[in-house]
Design a protein around this motif. Structure first.
Motif, mmCIF file in Angstrom:
data_model
loop_
_atom_site.group_PDB
_atom_site.id
_atom_site.type_symbol
_atom_site.label_atom_id
_atom_site.label_comp_id
_atom_site.label_asym_id
_atom_site.label_seq_id
_atom_site.Cartn_x
_atom_site.Cartn_y
_atom_site.Cartn_z
ATOM 1 N N ALA A 82 0.820 -1.211 0.000
ATOM 2 C CA ALA A 82 0.000 0.000 0.000
ATOM 3 C C ALA A 82 0.856 1.265 0.000
ATOM 4 O O ALA A 82 0.528 2.249 -0.665
ATOM 5 C CB ALA A 82 -0.932 -0.006 1.211
ATOM 6 N N SER A 83 1.961 1.242 0.731
ATOM 7 C CA SER A 83 2.810 2.433 0.872
ATOM 8 C C SER A 83 3.707 2.682 -0.328
ATOM 9 O O SER A 83 4.020 3.829 -0.643
ATOM 10 C CB SER A 83 3.695 2.310 2.113
ATOM 11 N N ALA A 84 4.159 1.605 -0.951
ATOM 12 C CA ALA A 84 5.089 1.737 -2.080
ATOM 13 C C ALA A 84 4.766 0.679 -3.130
ATOM 14 O O ALA A 84 5.470 -0.332 -3.258
ATOM 15 C CB ALA A 84 6.523 1.604 -1.589
ATOM 16 N N PRO A 85 3.711 0.895 -3.904
ATOM 17 C CA PRO A 85 3.322 -0.097 -4.907
ATOM 18 C C PRO A 85 4.385 -0.328 -5.982
ATOM 19 O O PRO A 85 4.351 -1.336 -6.676
ATOM 20 C CB PRO A 85 2.029 0.459 -5.507
ATOM 21 N N GLU A 148 3.157 1.573 15.081
ATOM 22 C CA GLU A 148 4.279 0.994 14.327
ATOM 23 C C GLU A 148 3.932 0.875 12.846
ATOM 24 O O GLU A 148 4.767 1.136 11.984
ATOM 25 C CB GLU A 148 4.664 -0.388 14.872
ATOM 26 N N GLU A 149 2.707 0.472 12.555
ATOM 27 C CA GLU A 149 2.289 0.348 11.162
ATOM 28 C C GLU A 149 2.380 1.684 10.433
ATOM 29 O O GLU A 149 2.861 1.751 9.303
ATOM 30 C CB GLU A 149 0.866 -0.213 11.077
ATOM 31 N N GLY A 153 4.933 2.470 7.369
ATOM 32 C CA GLY A 153 4.415 2.978 6.105
ATOM 33 C C GLY A 153 5.119 4.254 5.674
ATOM 34 O O GLY A 153 5.500 4.414 4.523
ATOM 35 N N ALA A 154 5.326 5.163 6.614
ATOM 36 C CA ALA A 154 6.010 6.429 6.307
ATOM 37 C C ALA A 154 7.481 6.180 5.935
ATOM 38 O O ALA A 154 7.992 6.805 4.991
ATOM 39 C CB ALA A 154 5.930 7.375 7.509
ATOM 40 N N LYS A 158 9.293 6.993 2.324
ATOM 41 C CA LYS A 158 10.512 7.805 2.265
ATOM 42 C C LYS A 158 11.643 7.028 1.603
ATOM 43 O O LYS A 158 12.429 7.579 0.834
ATOM 44 C CB LYS A 158 10.927 8.247 3.673
ATOM 45 N N ALA A 159 11.729 5.743 1.883
ATOM 46 C CA ALA A 159 12.811 4.917 1.345
ATOM 47 C C ALA A 159 12.799 4.848 -0.171
ATOM 48 O O ALA A 159 13.852 4.744 -0.796
ATOM 49 C CB ALA A 159 12.721 3.509 1.935
ATOM 50 N N VAL A 160 11.618 4.908 -0.776
ATOM 51 C CA VAL A 160 11.537 4.813 -2.234
ATOM 52 C C VAL A 160 11.424 6.178 -2.922
ATOM 53 O O VAL A 160 11.376 6.247 -4.138
ATOM 54 C CB VAL A 160 10.363 3.909 -2.699
ATOM 55 N N SER A 161 11.371 7.246 -2.134
ATOM 56 C CA SER A 161 11.212 8.594 -2.730
ATOM 57 C C SER A 161 12.476 9.055 -3.414
ATOM 58 O O SER A 161 13.541 8.576 -3.216
ATOM 59 C CB SER A 161 10.822 9.594 -1.647
#
Length: 161
Positions: A82-85, A148-149, A153-154, A158-161
């Motif tokens: 959901a966070s980084a499709p 934690e979820e 997710g955040a 950020k990791a893929v931005s």
């Protein structure tokens, strides 16, 4: 001729501990063997490899886990999707992982993997989490709450931005 002068050599036991390293643990050797198998499978799949292959591999690894790690891994899988499709699921050293352009960005390590007291959610150096001169790259997980979820997710976003 003068008598030979004996040279004293330091006793090896004083410079090296008596406890010898036995090398890799059984768990580490198993993880390396799994990685070799993963690489072979990727090679066999070649250009026809797709996202579904990686997802089925990840879901199979999650299904092998014992509780409560299985429940955490399932939830993390949903959060990451959901966070980084754009991330592609794949296995990495026998662990569920998520990659961008073939490079692992984040992964989940169950507590049973290396007989640890907690599971770990980690990021590789490919993650865009740089923050000053020091930042965390892995987190111990005992359970997943809403807080934690949201944080995971955040971090994944950020990791893929």
């Amino acid at each position: 001729m003068s008598p030979k002068k004996e040279t004293q050599r330091p006793d090896k036991s004083t410079t090296v501990t008596n406890k010898r390293s036995k090398g890799f643990t059984e768990e580490e050797r198993a993880a390396m063997k799994e990685h070799v198998e993963e690489l072979k499978a990727e090679g066999r799949r070649g250009a026809r490899a797709d996202r579904a292959d990686g997802e089925s591999d990840v879901l199979a690894k999650i299904a092998e886990m014992a509780e409560p790690d299985r429940a955490m891994a399932k939830r993390l899988h949903a959060i990451i999707k959901a966070s980084a499709p754009s991330l592609s699921p794949k296995t990495w050293y026998g662990m569920p992982a998520y990659a961008k352009d073939g490079r692992v960005v984040c992964f989940f390590q169950s507590a049973q993997k290396f007989k640890s007291r907690y599971a770990t959610f980690g990021f590789s150096d490919g993650a865009n989490l740089d923050e000053g001169a020091m930042w965390p790259t892995s987190f111990a997980l005992k359970e997943l709450t809403a807080a934690e979820e949201a944080r995971i997710g955040a971090l994944v976003k950020k990791a893929v931005s």
